[in-house]
Enzyme design. Structure first.
Site, PDB file in Angstrom:
ATOM      1  N   VAL A 207       0.839  -1.200   0.000  1.00 38.89           N
ATOM      2  CA  VAL A 207       0.000   0.000   0.000  1.00 38.89           C
ATOM      3  C   VAL A 207       0.876   1.252   0.000  1.00 38.89           C
ATOM      4  O   VAL A 207       0.530   2.257  -0.630  1.00 38.89           O
ATOM      5  CB  VAL A 207      -0.965   0.000   1.217  1.00 38.89           C
ATOM      6  CG1 VAL A 207      -1.749   1.304   1.292  1.00 38.89           C
ATOM      7  CG2 VAL A 207      -1.914  -1.184   1.145  1.00 38.89           C
ATOM      8  N   CYS A 208       1.996   1.189   0.685  1.00 40.36           N
ATOM      9  CA  CYS A 208       2.861   2.367   0.861  1.00 40.36           C
ATOM     10  C   CYS A 208       3.230   3.060  -0.452  1.00 40.36           C
ATOM     11  O   CYS A 208       3.083   4.277  -0.549  1.00 40.36           O
ATOM     12  CB  CYS A 208       4.118   1.998   1.647  1.00 40.36           C
ATOM     13  SG  CYS A 208       3.761   1.352   3.302  1.00 40.36           S
TER      14      CYS A 208
END
Length: 187
Positions: free
Chosen positions: A46-47
């Site tokens: 997700v980062c």
């Protein structure tokens, strides 16, 4: 205890910034709007989607007088390697701060106990060094940079216009409210 309204604590970290390693302290933030954008780790899932989204809004944030500091407990060396190896991360022109000593993560109360990683948290600090906005999401829920920009515009408006507040979903240029006894029960 809420962190909103508290002062930024002293820190000293190294960041990867526009192809260089730079040292940063709380003194470098003084007098400026700043976003501290914590994420769990480099080379994850997700980062990079969040960091790329934030990179797409960076020029707009700079135009608002806001500096951005992404922070993870990785080293500044890891940030450089990720920047050099990922098309999404290569778009980043803001500071990528290494927090391997966990000072910043602990200062903001965002370090996951026993894990050594920061939670997914966003903190907006005003020019007086006061934390004005906080958003924390679970590891699997990414943030929206467009909404962050909207919230910063509202915080700046509120700071610059005493006696006015920004209602839900307020956008720049829309009507605000002047709290008074006359509004109680009428909104």
């Amino acid at each position: 205890m809420s962190i909103v309204g508290t002062k930024l604590k002293p820190f000293a970290n190294t960041a990867f910034y526009q192809g260089k390693f730079v040292d940063l302290t709380d003194a470098d933030i003084a007098g400026k709007w700043a976003v501290f954008f914590f994420y769990p780790a480099d080379f994850t899932f997700v980062c990079p989607t969040e960091l790329e989204d934030l990179a797409d809004k960076y020029e707009e944030l700079k135009g608002l007088g806001v500096e951005v500091f992404s922070v993870s407990t990785d080293t500044h060396f890891s940030h450089k390697a990720w920047h050099d190896s990922s098309a999404a991360i290569a778009k980043i022109n803001y500071y990528m701060v290494g927090d391997q000593n966990h000072d910043l993560s602990n200062n903001f109360g965002i370090l996951r106990e026993g894990v050594g990683l920061a939670d997914r948290g966003t903190f907006v600090v005003d020019p007086d060094g006061v934390i004005q906005l906080v958003e924390i999401t679970p590891e699997g829920v990414g943030r929206n940079a467009e909404e962050l920009v909207r919230k910063i515009k509202a915080a700046q408006y509120w700071r610059n216009n005493p006696g006015q507040v920004c209602p839900a979903k307020w956008e720049e240029g829309e009507a605000t409210l002047a709290p008074s006894i006359d509004l109680v029960g009428k909104i």
